[in-house]
Design a protein around this motif. Structure first.
Motif, PDB file in Angstrom:
ATOM      1  N   MET A   1      -2.102  -8.818  37.297  1.00  0.00           N
ATOM      2  CA  MET A   1      -2.598 -10.090  37.767  1.00  0.00           C
ATOM      3  C   MET A   1      -2.797 -11.066  36.616  1.00  0.00           C
ATOM      4  SD  MET A   1      -2.695  -9.567  41.018  1.00  0.00           S
ATOM      5  CE  MET A   1      -2.976 -11.287  41.214  1.00  0.00           C
ATOM      6  N   THR A   2      -2.395 -10.739  35.445  1.00  0.00           N
ATOM      7  CA  THR A   2      -2.644 -11.611  34.295  1.00  0.00           C
ATOM      8  C   THR A   2      -1.613 -12.719  34.193  1.00  0.00           C
ATOM      9  OG1 THR A   2      -3.059 -11.618  31.933  1.00  0.00           O
ATOM     10  CG2 THR A   2      -1.304 -10.192  32.689  1.00  0.00           C
ATOM     11  N   SER A   3      -2.013 -13.800  33.555  1.00  0.00           N
ATOM     12  CA  SER A   3      -1.085 -14.906  33.319  1.00  0.00           C
ATOM     13  C   SER A   3      -0.484 -14.825  31.923  1.00  0.00           C
ATOM     14  CB  SER A   3      -1.820 -16.243  33.482  1.00  0.00           C
ATOM     15  OG  SER A   3      -2.767 -16.396  32.437  1.00  0.00           O
ATOM     16  N   GLY A   4      -0.873 -13.816  31.167  1.00  0.00           N
ATOM     17  CA  GLY A   4      -0.370 -13.659  29.816  1.00  0.00           C
ATOM     18  C   GLY A   4      -1.212 -14.352  28.763  1.00  0.00           C
ATOM     19  N   SER A   5      -2.199 -15.104  29.172  1.00  0.00           N
ATOM     20  CA  SER A   5      -3.086 -15.787  28.232  1.00  0.00           C
ATOM     21  C   SER A   5      -4.080 -14.785  27.674  1.00  0.00           C
ATOM     22  CB  SER A   5      -3.834 -16.909  28.952  1.00  0.00           C
ATOM     23  OG  SER A   5      -4.839 -17.449  28.143  1.00  0.00           O
ATOM     24  N   GLU A   6      -4.466 -14.958  26.411  1.00  0.00           N
ATOM     25  CA  GLU A   6      -5.412 -14.035  25.784  1.00  0.00           C
ATOM     26  C   GLU A   6      -6.822 -14.158  26.332  1.00  0.00           C
ATOM     27  OE1 GLU A   6      -5.454 -13.947  21.556  1.00  0.00           O
ATOM     28  OE2 GLU A   6      -3.298 -14.002  21.416  1.00  0.00           O
ATOM     29  N   SER A   7      -7.166 -15.276  26.959  1.00  0.00           N
ATOM     30  CA  SER A   7      -8.549 -15.478  27.381  1.00  0.00           C
ATOM     31  C   SER A   7      -8.710 -15.596  28.892  1.00  0.00           C
ATOM     32  CB  SER A   7      -9.102 -16.737  26.708  1.00  0.00           C
ATOM     33  OG  SER A   7      -8.371 -17.866  27.139  1.00  0.00           O
ATOM     34  N   CYS A   8      -7.762 -15.103  29.647  1.00  0.00           N
ATOM     35  CA  CYS A   8      -7.878 -15.253  31.090  1.00  0.00           C
ATOM     36  C   CYS A   8      -8.514 -14.017  31.720  1.00  0.00           C
ATOM     37  CB  CYS A   8      -6.518 -15.510  31.713  1.00  0.00           C
ATOM     38  SG  CYS A   8      -5.374 -14.128  31.606  1.00  0.00           S
ATOM     39  N   PRO A   9      -9.215 -14.198  32.847  1.00  0.00           N
ATOM     40  CA  PRO A   9      -9.730 -13.043  33.587  1.00  0.00           C
ATOM     41  C   PRO A   9      -8.557 -12.196  34.084  1.00  0.00           C
ATOM     42  CG  PRO A   9     -10.675 -15.096  34.391  1.00  0.00           C
ATOM     43  CD  PRO A   9      -9.569 -15.455  33.462  1.00  0.00           C
ATOM     44  N   ASP A  10      -8.807 -10.928  34.322  1.00  0.00           N
ATOM     45  CA  ASP A  10      -7.734 -10.050  34.787  1.00  0.00           C
ATOM     46  C   ASP A  10      -8.329  -8.893  35.563  1.00  0.00           C
ATOM     47  OD1 ASP A  10      -5.184  -9.071  35.122  1.00  0.00           O
ATOM     48  OD2 ASP A  10      -4.752  -8.894  33.000  1.00  0.00           O
ATOM     49  N   ILE A  11      -7.525  -8.330  36.441  1.00  0.00           N
ATOM     50  CA  ILE A  11      -7.912  -7.147  37.205  1.00  0.00           C
ATOM     51  C   ILE A  11      -6.657  -6.295  37.369  1.00  0.00           C
ATOM     52  CG2 ILE A  11      -7.581  -8.381  39.396  1.00  0.00           C
ATOM     53  CD1 ILE A  11      -9.797  -6.634  40.581  1.00  0.00           C
ATOM     54  N   TRP A  12      -6.803  -4.979  37.152  1.00  0.00           N
ATOM     55  CA  TRP A  12      -5.646  -4.113  37.309  1.00  0.00           C
ATOM     56  C   TRP A  12      -6.089  -2.691  37.601  1.00  0.00           C
ATOM     57  CZ3 TRP A  12      -7.695  -5.496  32.707  1.00  0.00           C
ATOM     58  CH2 TRP A  12      -7.912  -4.509  31.767  1.00  0.00           C
ATOM     59  N   GLU A  13      -5.155  -1.924  38.159  1.00  0.00           N
ATOM     60  CA  GLU A  13      -5.421  -0.520  38.455  1.00  0.00           C
ATOM     61  C   GLU A  13      -4.976   0.325  37.275  1.00  0.00           C
ATOM     62  OE1 GLU A  13      -4.504   2.938  41.788  1.00  0.00           O
ATOM     63  OE2 GLU A  13      -3.766   0.909  42.107  1.00  0.00           O
ATOM     64  N   MET A  14      -5.853   1.221  36.855  1.00  0.00           N
ATOM     65  CA  MET A  14      -5.550   2.106  35.736  1.00  0.00           C
ATOM     66  C   MET A  14      -4.775   3.320  36.250  1.00  0.00           C
ATOM     67  SD  MET A  14      -9.049   1.631  33.586  1.00  0.00           S
ATOM     68  CE  MET A  14      -8.298   2.226  32.093  1.00  0.00           C
TER      69      MET A  14
END
Length: 64
Positions: A1-14
């Motif tokens: 779900m990331t935009s590739g920015s270093e400072s953006c919020p993100d959520i992912w399944e491990m």
């Protein structure tokens, strides 16, 4: 779900199925105002992610 920015919020399944979240750490700001019965453990942090991020991630989440 990331935009590739270093400072953006993100959520992912491990790999093990747990969900990881990157968001703004607001623990110190809201710890005293949590609802009754809610607490943040010494090894935990309260983070806020934008609603739009969770809505965007919803299609990738299983119903069960």
């Amino acid at each position: 779900m990331t935009s590739g920015s270093e400072s953006c919020p993100d959520i992912w399944e491990m790999d093990n199925g747990d969900v990881a979240v990157i968001g703004r750490d607001v623990t110190a700001l809201v710890a005293e105002r949590l609802p009754e019965g809610v607490s943040v453990g010494a090894d935990e942090r309260l983070v806020i992610i934008p609603r739009s991020l969770l809505v965007a991630a919803k299609p990738d989440m299983p119903d069960a």
